[in-house]
Design a protein around this motif. Structure first.
Motif, PDB file in Angstrom:
ATOM      1  N   PRO A 104     -46.930  10.176 -26.462  1.00 21.23           N
ATOM      2  CA  PRO A 104     -45.491  10.252 -26.708  1.00 21.23           C
ATOM      3  C   PRO A 104     -45.103  11.082 -27.934  1.00 21.23           C
ATOM      4  O   PRO A 104     -44.059  11.730 -27.941  1.00 21.23           O
ATOM      5  CB  PRO A 104     -45.083   8.781 -26.904  1.00 21.23           C
ATOM      6  N   LYS A 116     -51.875   2.998 -22.992  1.00 24.02           N
ATOM      7  CA  LYS A 116     -50.683   2.210 -22.671  1.00 24.02           C
ATOM      8  C   LYS A 116     -49.685   3.120 -21.975  1.00 24.02           C
ATOM      9  O   LYS A 116     -49.099   4.004 -22.607  1.00 24.02           O
ATOM     10  CB  LYS A 116     -50.061   1.635 -23.950  1.00 24.02           C
ATOM     11  N   PRO A 151     -51.552  -7.670 -16.826  1.00 23.71           N
ATOM     12  CA  PRO A 151     -51.295  -6.269 -16.507  1.00 23.71           C
ATOM     13  C   PRO A 151     -50.433  -5.636 -17.593  1.00 23.71           C
ATOM     14  O   PRO A 151     -49.716  -6.342 -18.297  1.00 23.71           O
ATOM     15  CB  PRO A 151     -50.504  -6.361 -15.195  1.00 23.71           C
ATOM     16  N   GLU A 161     -44.872  14.598 -26.943  1.00 24.91           N
ATOM     17  CA  GLU A 161     -43.642  14.805 -26.180  1.00 24.91           C
ATOM     18  C   GLU A 161     -42.470  15.021 -27.151  1.00 24.91           C
ATOM     19  O   GLU A 161     -41.644  15.914 -26.971  1.00 24.91           O
ATOM     20  CB  GLU A 161     -43.408  13.564 -25.316  1.00 24.91           C
ATOM     21  N   PHE A 163     -47.116   4.061 -15.949  1.00 22.28           N
ATOM     22  CA  PHE A 163     -47.743   4.381 -14.666  1.00 22.28           C
ATOM     23  C   PHE A 163     -48.988   3.519 -14.446  1.00 22.28           C
ATOM     24  O   PHE A 163     -49.208   2.975 -13.351  1.00 22.28           O
ATOM     25  CB  PHE A 163     -48.109   5.878 -14.616  1.00 22.28           C
TER      26      PHE A 163
HETATM   27  C1  FAD Z   1     -42.015   6.789 -26.944  1.00 22.23           C
HETATM   28  C2  FAD Z   1     -42.758   6.319 -25.714  1.00 22.23           C
HETATM   29  C3  FAD Z   1     -42.763   7.142 -24.572  1.00 22.23           C
HETATM   30  C4  FAD Z   1     -43.435   6.713 -23.424  1.00 22.23           C
HETATM   31  N1  FAD Z   1     -43.420   7.536 -22.315  1.00 22.23           N
HETATM   32  C5  FAD Z   1     -44.063   7.142 -21.207  1.00 22.23           C
HETATM   33  C6  FAD Z   1     -44.061   7.987 -20.049  1.00 22.23           C
HETATM   34  O1  FAD Z   1     -43.482   9.071 -20.035  1.00 22.23           O
HETATM   35  N2  FAD Z   1     -44.728   7.550 -18.947  1.00 22.23           N
HETATM   36  C7  FAD Z   1     -45.374   6.356 -18.929  1.00 22.23           C
HETATM   37  O2  FAD Z   1     -45.975   6.031 -17.882  1.00 22.23           O
HETATM   38  N3  FAD Z   1     -45.389   5.518 -20.004  1.00 22.23           N
HETATM   39  C8  FAD Z   1     -44.747   5.881 -21.139  1.00 22.23           C
HETATM   40  N4  FAD Z   1     -44.766   5.070 -22.256  1.00 22.23           N
HETATM   41  C9  FAD Z   1     -45.473   3.776 -22.192  1.00 22.23           C
HETATM   42  C10 FAD Z   1     -44.662   2.704 -21.458  1.00 22.23           C
HETATM   43  O3  FAD Z   1     -43.388   2.571 -22.060  1.00 22.23           O
HETATM   44  C11 FAD Z   1     -45.404   1.345 -21.523  1.00 22.23           C
HETATM   45  O4  FAD Z   1     -46.752   1.515 -21.167  1.00 22.23           O
HETATM   46  C12 FAD Z   1     -44.781   0.331 -20.550  1.00 22.23           C
HETATM   47  O5  FAD Z   1     -43.444   0.074 -20.920  1.00 22.23           O
HETATM   48  C13 FAD Z   1     -45.587  -0.980 -20.539  1.00 22.23           C
HETATM   49  O6  FAD Z   1     -44.959  -1.901 -19.689  1.00 22.23           O
HETATM   50  P1  FAD Z   1     -45.169  -3.462 -19.873  1.00 22.23           P
HETATM   51  O7  FAD Z   1     -44.332  -4.106 -18.834  1.00 22.23           O
HETATM   52  O8  FAD Z   1     -46.626  -3.763 -19.917  1.00 22.23           O
HETATM   53  O9  FAD Z   1     -44.651  -3.800 -21.335  1.00 22.23           O
HETATM   54  P2  FAD Z   1     -43.125  -3.630 -21.968  1.00 22.23           P
HETATM   55  O10 FAD Z   1     -42.434  -2.519 -21.257  1.00 22.23           O
HETATM   56  O11 FAD Z   1     -43.354  -3.599 -23.409  1.00 22.23           O
HETATM   57  O12 FAD Z   1     -42.471  -4.991 -21.482  1.00 22.23           O
HETATM   58  C14 FAD Z   1     -42.726  -6.215 -22.128  1.00 22.23           C
HETATM   59  C15 FAD Z   1     -41.407  -6.954 -22.175  1.00 22.23           C
HETATM   60  O13 FAD Z   1     -41.645  -8.300 -22.600  1.00 22.23           O
HETATM   61  C16 FAD Z   1     -40.626  -8.682 -23.485  1.00 22.23           C
HETATM   62  N5  FAD Z   1     -41.129  -9.793 -24.305  1.00 22.23           N
HETATM   63  C17 FAD Z   1     -41.993  -9.757 -25.345  1.00 22.23           C
HETATM   64  N6  FAD Z   1     -42.193 -10.992 -25.819  1.00 22.23           N
HETATM   65  C18 FAD Z   1     -41.483 -11.830 -25.047  1.00 22.23           C
HETATM   66  C19 FAD Z   1     -41.310 -13.236 -25.029  1.00 22.23           C
HETATM   67  N7  FAD Z   1     -41.933 -14.025 -25.889  1.00 22.23           N
HETATM   68  N8  FAD Z   1     -40.474 -13.756 -24.105  1.00 22.23           N
HETATM   69  C20 FAD Z   1     -39.844 -12.966 -23.189  1.00 22.23           C
HETATM   70  N9  FAD Z   1     -39.995 -11.621 -23.172  1.00 22.23           N
HETATM   71  C21 FAD Z   1     -40.788 -11.067 -24.077  1.00 22.23           C
HETATM   72  C22 FAD Z   1     -40.349  -7.407 -24.284  1.00 22.23           C
HETATM   73  O14 FAD Z   1     -39.079  -7.438 -24.874  1.00 22.23           O
HETATM   74  C23 FAD Z   1     -40.444  -6.351 -23.185  1.00 22.23           C
HETATM   75  O15 FAD Z   1     -39.209  -6.121 -22.545  1.00 22.23           O
HETATM   76  C24 FAD Z   1     -44.107   5.472 -23.416  1.00 22.23           C
HETATM   77  C25 FAD Z   1     -44.102   4.668 -24.568  1.00 22.23           C
HETATM   78  C26 FAD Z   1     -43.452   5.099 -25.709  1.00 22.23           C
HETATM   79  C27 FAD Z   1     -43.441   4.192 -26.912  1.00 22.23           C
END
Ligand code: FAD
Length: 289
Positions: free
Chosen positions: A36, A168, A159, A39, A171
């Motif tokens: 990122p 991380k 997951p 990017e 996708f």
């Molecule tokens: C700047 C940036 C750019 C990115 N660009 C890309 C890209 O272009 N393509 C790509 O594939 N990936 C990209 N990523 C990575 C992608 O955003 C993450 O890998 C993805 O969001 C992970 O999904 P997740 O559901 O595992 O976790 P998250 O999306 O982090 O979801 C976890 C959720 O759980 C919630 N949560 C946490 N604790 C609690 C709790 N105790 N109770 C209830 N809810 C809670 C959080 O608020 C959050 O909404 C990027 C990341 C960053 C930082």
């Protein structure tokens, strides 16, 4: 990110008043997924040109990595090096930060780089601790690679970013979620576990004027400093391509994904996904090699 937007606007106003500004990007050790930040540097460079302030900005990118976007292998390094050259961004590898001072960064090799704006990507750790579950040194839950079951607790799955897969990515999180869903459903029926998590990353790096597509088959190495690498036998499955048309692909995904989620449907399923899948494969056949 919102704060960064405010800082960039301030920088724009200073530059328009004639001030020269140094923007320093910094990837510190332990960041195992630096994509990122690359990017952002490319988007910033395009934005600065469009805003007419590019000649007032000195943009430097400094990383501890031995090659740019190391986790994604040599072909991404080539693309980044070429793009840095074309865009006048000063790129430096093997620079290990030791101190961040008020307006400068000091590195272990004695180099000091000044900045007016520092944009870094900290070595991330798990946001939520789960006492009692087995976790790695950064707090991410230790899992079986293919099923995402937490080691020692087979009824718990991790997951996505909360698990210990070092890259991380949304996708990859989707692929992991698919594997988890199938693994759970297998427990309740006679279906087989046909789609274990296979870490083939697919990403599109937005640059505002163009975009870089990468499909990268990864494997775990077991080495803490370099936990993933491109599979040595990846062959033609390791694809990279740069084209403005990839921006369209990213926009389509950006529309498709919320539509599916709002309908309570999974990402990799249904007629919509089949269409997206055919489109992506077609585009990567023409626009990447
Ligand atoms: C700047 C940036 C750019 C990115 N660009 C890309 C890209 O272009 N393509 C790509 O594939 N990936 C990209 N990523 C990575 C992608 O955003 C993450 O890998 C993805 O969001 C992970 O999904 P997740 O559901 O595992 O976790 P998250 O999306 O982090 O979801 C976890 C959720 O759980 C919630 N949560 C946490 N604790 C609690 C709790 N105790 N109770 C209830 N809810 C809670 C959080 O608020 C959050 O909404 C990027 C990341 C960053 C930082």
């Amino acid at each position: 990110m919102a704060e960064l937007g405010i800082r960039l606007n301030q920088l724009k106003h200073r530059a328009r008043r004639g001030s020269s500004e140094k923007v320093l990007f910094l990837v510190p050790p332990n960041n195992k997924c630096s994509g990122p930040l690359y990017e952002i540097v490319f988007m910033l460079e395009t934005w600065a040109r469009r805003e007419g302030i590019r000649d007032r900005l000195d943009i430097t990118y400094s990383t501890y990595e031995g090659t740019f976007i190391r986790a994604f292998g040599p072909r991404l390094h080539e693309v980044v090096t070429e793009q840095f050259g074309e865009r006048g961004i000063h790129g430096h590898t093997n620079e290990v930060v030791t101190d961040v001072l008020g307006d400068a960064v000091r590195y272990s090799n004695g180099t000091v780089r000044d900045f007016d704006l520092l944009i870094s990507f900290p070595p991330y750790i798990a946001a939520v601790p789960y006492p009692g579950l087995s976790a790695d040194d950064r707090g991410f839950l230790k899992t079986q690679l293919e099923s995402r079951q937490v080691i020692g607790c087979e009824d718990i799955y991790a997951p996505g970013d909360g698990g210990d897969f070092p890259v991380k990515q949304a996708f990859l999180a989707f692929l992991q979620a698919d594997a988890v869903a199938e693994h759970i459903s297998m427990k309740f029926g006679d279906s087989k576990f046909r789609h274990p998590f296979d870490p083939v990353s697919m990403c599109m790096m937005e640059m505002f004027d163009t975009a870089t597509f990468a499909q990268v088959p990864l494997r775990l190495t077991g080495e803490p400093d370099r936990p993933v690498e491109v599979r040595p036998d990846a062959g033609e499955d390791y694809k990279v391509g740069v084209s403005p048309l990839w921006r369209l692909g990213k926009k389509l995904l950006g529309m498709y994904l919320p539509m599916r989620f709002n309908a309570g449907e999974p990402f990799h399923a249904g007629a919509g996904w089949q269409l997206m899948d055919v489109g992506l494969k077609g585009m990567s056949g023409i626009l990447a090699d």
